[in-house]
Write an enzyme that holds these catalytic residues in place. Structure first.
Site, short mmCIF file in Angstrom:
data_model
loop_
_atom_site.label_atom_id
_atom_site.label_comp_id
_atom_site.label_asym_id
_atom_site.label_seq_id
_atom_site.Cartn_x
_atom_site.Cartn_y
_atom_site.Cartn_z
N ASP A 152 -50.15 13.55 4.82
CA ASP A 152 -49.54 13.17 6.10
C ASP A 152 -48.98 11.76 6.05
O ASP A 152 -47.88 11.49 6.55
CB ASP A 152 -50.59 13.28 7.21
CG ASP A 152 -50.01 13.13 8.60
OD1 ASP A 152 -48.83 13.49 8.79
OD2 ASP A 152 -50.71 12.65 9.49
N LYS A 175 -54.05 24.08 -4.31
CA LYS A 175 -53.97 24.86 -5.55
C LYS A 175 -55.21 24.67 -6.42
O LYS A 175 -55.89 25.63 -6.78
CB LYS A 175 -52.72 24.46 -6.33
CG LYS A 175 -51.41 24.64 -5.59
CD LYS A 175 -51.10 26.10 -5.36
CE LYS A 175 -49.72 26.28 -4.74
NZ LYS A 175 -49.38 27.71 -4.52
N ARG A 196 -33.11 15.77 15.56
CA ARG A 196 -34.26 14.87 15.46
C ARG A 196 -35.36 15.44 14.57
O ARG A 196 -36.39 14.80 14.38
CB ARG A 196 -34.82 14.57 16.86
CG ARG A 196 -33.88 13.78 17.75
CD ARG A 196 -34.57 13.19 18.96
NE ARG A 196 -35.07 14.21 19.88
CZ ARG A 196 -36.33 14.34 20.26
NH1 ARG A 196 -37.25 13.52 19.79
NH2 ARG A 196 -36.69 15.28 21.12
N LYS A 197 -35.14 16.61 14.01
CA LYS A 197 -36.13 17.24 13.13
C LYS A 197 -35.93 16.80 11.68
O LYS A 197 -34.81 16.84 11.16
CB LYS A 197 -36.05 18.76 13.22
CG LYS A 197 -36.41 19.33 14.56
CD LYS A 197 -36.32 20.85 14.54
CE LYS A 197 -36.71 21.45 15.89
NZ LYS A 197 -36.62 22.95 15.87
#
Length: 230
Positions: A152, A175, A196-197
Site C-alpha cells: 500500500d 505467492k 481521477r482514477k
C-alpha cells in the site's frame, strides 16, 4: 566573591538568573531537523545496503530519485491537507502533532526498514524492503498484513506522484512467504489512468529475482480539493 558579583549585576540592572525550564523554551522556536529514515542505519543488512548503493548510482543521471521518508509529516503540509480535505470538527491539533507514520513508528531494525526510489518517466516506484523481527506472522515469515502495508505504501507513493490520492482498492495475491529479516524488492508502476482514477500494478521479488513472493493491483483516487473526506 560570588555575593559581590551578584550585587554588581543588580546594580547594573541585570535580570535575575532563570531556571532551566524557561531557558529551554527560548529555543523552542528553532527549526527542528527531522531524521530521514530512508537512509542506511546499523540494522540494514548487507543486501539492503548493496541495493541502496546500486540505486543511488542510478540517481546520478537524474533518471531516478530517492524519496526521503520521515516519521512525522511536516507541519505545513499537514495543515494544508487538513484545510483542504478534512472536516475541522474531526481534527485535534494537539493530537495530530503527535501522530506518526505507521511504518516508521517502530524502533530501527524491528519493523519496516525500507527506502524508495522513483522514476518519473516510467511512472515507477521501487521499494527496497527489509522486514524486522516485530513483523512476524507464521514463525519465521513476514505477516501478511505487513506485506499489505508495504504494498500500500509503495503503490501509494507511485500514485502520489500524480497528485494527492488515497487507496480505493487493493488486491493482493500471496505467492510465496517472505522470510523474516530478508530483503525483497517491491516494484510498482502506474499502468493506467482514467480521470481521477489511478491504476497501479505491483510485484515483490527476492533480491536475485528468482522468487516471486507477491503480486498486487491497486486503485487510487485523486482527491478533489472541493470535497471533504468525511
Amino acid at each position: 566573591m560570588l555575593r559581590s558579583c551578584v550585587a554588581r549585576l543588580r546594580v547594573l540592572g541585570a535580570p535575575p538568573a532563570r531556571r532551566p525550564g524557561p531557558v529551554w523554551r527560548l529555543f523552542s522556536s528553532e527549526k527542528v531537523i527531522r531524521k530521514d529514515y530512508g537512509l542506511p542505519n546499523p540494522s540494514w543488512s548487507k543486501d539492503l545496503r548493496l541495493l541502496f548503493d546500486q540505486f543511488m548510482k542510478k540517481c546520478e543521471d537524474g533518471s531516478w530519485k530517492r524519496l526521503p521518508s520521515y516519521r512525522q509529516n511536516p507541519t505545513q503540509i499537514l495543515k494544508d491537507f487538513q484545510t483542504r480535505f478534512v472536516d475541522p470538527s474531526f481534527t485535534k491539533e494537539e493530537q495530530m502533532s503527535k501522530a506518526q507514520q505507521f511504518s516508521r513508528s517502530f524502533e530501527e531494525g524491528l519493523g519496516f526498514e525500507y527506502v524508495m526510489f522513483y522514476n518519473k518517466v516510467e511512472k515507477r516506484t521501487v521499494c527496497l524492503f527489509q522486514a524486522g523481527l516485530h513483523l512476524q506472522g507464521v514463525p519465521g515469515y513476514v505477516h501478511g498484513g505487513a506485506i499489505a502495508t508495504i504494498v500500500d505504501i509503495t503503490t501509494g507513493m507511485c500514485a502520489l506522484a500524480e497528485g494527492i490520492a488515497m487507496t480505493a482498492n487493493l488486491n493482493i495475491d500471496y505467492k510465496k512467504p517472505i522470510p523474516l529479516c530478508s530483503v525483497v524488492v517491491v516494484n510498482c508502476q502506474i499502468s493506467k489512468t482514467e480521470g481521477r482514477k489511478l491504476f497501479v500494478s505491483c510485484s515483490i521479488q527476492s533480491v536475485d529475482e528468482k522468487t516471486l513472493h507477491t503480486e498486487a493491483t491497486a486503485l487510487f483516487i485523486k482527491l478533489d480539493p472541493d470535497k471533504r473526506l468525511t
